[in-house]
Design an enzyme around this catalytic site. Structure first.
Site, PDB file in Angstrom:
ATOM      1  N   THR A   1      -5.936   2.756  -6.804  1.00  0.00           N
ATOM      2  CA  THR A   1      -7.214   2.769  -6.089  1.00  0.00           C
ATOM      3  C   THR A   1      -7.943   4.068  -6.399  1.00  0.00           C
ATOM      4  O   THR A   1      -7.404   5.161  -6.197  1.00  0.00           O
ATOM      5  CB  THR A   1      -6.991   2.626  -4.577  1.00  0.00           C
ATOM      6  OG1 THR A   1      -6.359   1.371  -4.321  1.00  0.00           O
ATOM      7  CG2 THR A   1      -8.313   2.677  -3.828  1.00  0.00           C
TER       8      THR A   1
ATOM      9  N   HIS B   1     -14.398  -1.589  -1.472  1.00  0.00           N
ATOM     10  CA  HIS B   1     -13.423  -1.254  -0.438  1.00  0.00           C
ATOM     11  C   HIS B   1     -13.765  -1.951   0.882  1.00  0.00           C
ATOM     12  O   HIS B   1     -13.593  -1.396   1.974  1.00  0.00           O
ATOM     13  CB  HIS B   1     -13.342   0.259  -0.233  1.00  0.00           C
ATOM     14  CG  HIS B   1     -11.961   0.769   0.070  1.00  0.00           C
ATOM     15  ND1 HIS B   1     -11.154   1.333  -0.880  1.00  0.00           N
ATOM     16  CD2 HIS B   1     -11.243   0.787   1.215  1.00  0.00           C
ATOM     17  CE1 HIS B   1     -10.005   1.693  -0.334  1.00  0.00           C
ATOM     18  NE2 HIS B   1     -10.033   1.363   0.942  1.00  0.00           N
TER      19      HIS B   1
ATOM     20  N   LYS C   1      -8.454  -0.405  -9.166  1.00  0.00           N
ATOM     21  CA  LYS C   1      -9.176  -0.999  -8.040  1.00  0.00           C
ATOM     22  C   LYS C   1     -10.228  -0.029  -7.509  1.00  0.00           C
ATOM     23  O   LYS C   1      -9.959   1.158  -7.339  1.00  0.00           O
ATOM     24  CB  LYS C   1      -8.197  -1.350  -6.919  1.00  0.00           C
ATOM     25  CG  LYS C   1      -8.845  -1.962  -5.673  1.00  0.00           C
ATOM     26  CD  LYS C   1      -7.791  -2.319  -4.641  1.00  0.00           C
ATOM     27  CE  LYS C   1      -8.419  -2.977  -3.414  1.00  0.00           C
ATOM     28  NZ  LYS C   1      -9.207  -2.028  -2.611  1.00  0.00           N
TER      29      LYS C   1
ATOM     30  N   SER D   1       0.825  -1.211   0.000  1.00  0.00           N
ATOM     31  CA  SER D   1       0.000   0.000   0.000  1.00  0.00           C
ATOM     32  C   SER D   1       0.855   1.256   0.000  1.00  0.00           C
ATOM     33  O   SER D   1       1.942   1.293   0.590  1.00  0.00           O
ATOM     34  CB  SER D   1      -0.908   0.003   1.231  1.00  0.00           C
ATOM     35  OG  SER D   1      -1.584   1.241   1.365  1.00  0.00           O
TER      36      SER D   1
ATOM     37  N   TYR E   1      -2.263   5.398  -4.193  1.00  0.00           N
ATOM     38  CA  TYR E   1      -3.237   6.453  -3.968  1.00  0.00           C
ATOM     39  C   TYR E   1      -2.683   7.716  -4.618  1.00  0.00           C
ATOM     40  O   TYR E   1      -1.518   8.073  -4.400  1.00  0.00           O
ATOM     41  CB  TYR E   1      -3.440   6.716  -2.470  1.00  0.00           C
ATOM     42  CG  TYR E   1      -4.329   5.728  -1.765  1.00  0.00           C
ATOM     43  CD1 TYR E   1      -5.652   5.555  -2.154  1.00  0.00           C
ATOM     44  CD2 TYR E   1      -3.863   4.991  -0.678  1.00  0.00           C
ATOM     45  CE1 TYR E   1      -6.483   4.659  -1.491  1.00  0.00           C
ATOM     46  CE2 TYR E   1      -4.686   4.103  -0.005  1.00  0.00           C
ATOM     47  CZ  TYR E   1      -5.996   3.942  -0.425  1.00  0.00           C
ATOM     48  OH  TYR E   1      -6.811   3.062   0.235  1.00  0.00           O
TER      49      TYR E   1
END
Length: 367
Positions: free
Chosen positions: A163, A264, A240, A115, A137
């Site tokens: 994402t 999510h 995603k 992540s 992100y």
């Protein structure tokens, strides 16, 4: 790089066994952070309810004496059609954090998705070996965003997972009521502001993590951002956080190698549909060559079989991995991934399927 010998797997009988052990060990606020969804948690509950309504019609007299669950996900090999989902701040659950999870994934032969909000840097996670993907992100500062992409490329990440469903963080009432903040020893290792951010200080009014993401994340992503990313990297891109089949189609047309059908984990828009209910339409919407993965609610090998039978190419596993990490570190995650592989193998044998392609030919229905 030489790694220490892997510990013996923690072998429990079900995913719920890992959950129960983890929840008995975690502080209340951390347990809520893992378990909770947004608002009334309607979508969180719907994910599990919908998967339980999926029926798969087994076939008999197929002559299959064994089952091979191996496949390829976004061009990378996987012994089982799953990847470990991107999950933030894993040192909340175990001191070894993402390194332990990545090592377990490498040992199991499945991709690990690191992540942006990892508590361990992308470079250190990549040192764990195995198939390493990076979840992006989009930050308010484009230079920092593309700096993350460059770091992921340099670290040897094979896929970028973008994402797109977090313009703001969903209102997660458990975290709001707990005034949830990060402890001093846990940070966003990849983000410039991560060492001592508002995520640690809070503001005395709700979730400090929601305040932190509002300060850092781009609030208005558009398709042009995906086009820009495509022009800046040669890595495969997986998008995603898609539910609408038209969005899945458009992502594929924009050059996505894959899409993740995901709400999510019920943590964003409460009242959104269960992810699995949107899976068949998304599979129909995307062209050949664009893979479709299911995320949100997967709790066992039979769920993986259900997803494949509905047309998915693979699944992402989230909360169960965190429970296993909390329960036993690397050994816990190794045990969990072994359990999922064994459950899927048994389900494939019982359904009369010799390989993943045969599973995707089964008849399945949401009832």
């Amino acid at each position: 790089m030489t790694h220490p010998a892997a510990p013996e797997p923690l072998r429990l009988d079900t995913v719920d066994d890992y959950r129960a052990l983890a929840e008995a060990m975690l502080p209340d606020a951390v347990r809520d952070f893992v378990a909770g969804g947004s608002e009334s948690e309607t979508t969180l509950a719907a994910n599990r309810q919908a998967l339980d309504r999926v029926t798969v019609l087994p076939r008999v007299l197929r002559g299959a004496q064994r089952a091979d669950p191996s496949t390829t996900l976004a061009g990378t090999p996987a012994t089982v059609p799953l990847a470990v989902a991107p999950m933030a701040y894993q040192q909340l659950y175990h001191p070894d954090g993402e390194v332990a999870t990545a090592r377990a994934a490498a040992s199991a032969g499945v991709p690990f998705i690191s992540s942006t909000l990892s508590s361990v840097s992308v470079e250190e996670v990549a040192g764990a070996g195995g198939e390493h993907w990076f979840q992006l992100y989009w930050l308010k500062d484009d230079r920092e965003t593309f700096g993350l992409v460059e770091r992921a490329e340099a670290a040897g990440c094979r896929v970028l997972v973008v994402t797109v469903d977090v313009p703001i963080m969903g209102r997660r009432l458990r975290d709001v009521r707990n005034l949830f903040t990060l402890p001093a020893g846990v940070r966003s290792a990849n983000v410039r502001s991560g060492a001592q951010s508002v995520a640690h200080r809070g503001n005395g009014a709700g979730s400090a993590l929601a305040t932190h993401t509002a300060a850092e994340f781009h609030p208005g992503l558009g398709w042009e951002h995906l086009d820009l990313l495509r022009s800046r990297t040669s890595l495969p891109i997986v998008v995603k956080g898609i539910l609408d089949p038209d969005d899945a189609r458009r992502a594929a047309e924009a050059g996505a190698t894959g899409v993740v059908i995901s709400n999510h984990g019920g943590r964003q828009l409460d009242g959104a549909p269960a992810s699995v209910t949107m899976l068949p339409a998304a599979v129909e919407a995307v062209p050949a060559g664009c893979q479709v993965y299911l995320d949100s609610g997967i709790r066992g090998g039979t769920d993986i079989l259900r997803a494949l039978a509905l047309g998915a190419d693979g699944v992402l596993i989230g909360r169960p991995v965190i429970w296993a990490l909390a329960a036993g570190g690397q050994a816990g995650v190794t045990g969990l991934l072994g359990l999922l592989a064994a459950e899927l193998h048994a389900a494939m044998r019982l359904a009369g399927c010799a390989d993943v392609a045969a599973v995707r030919e089964l008849s399945a229905a949401l009832r």
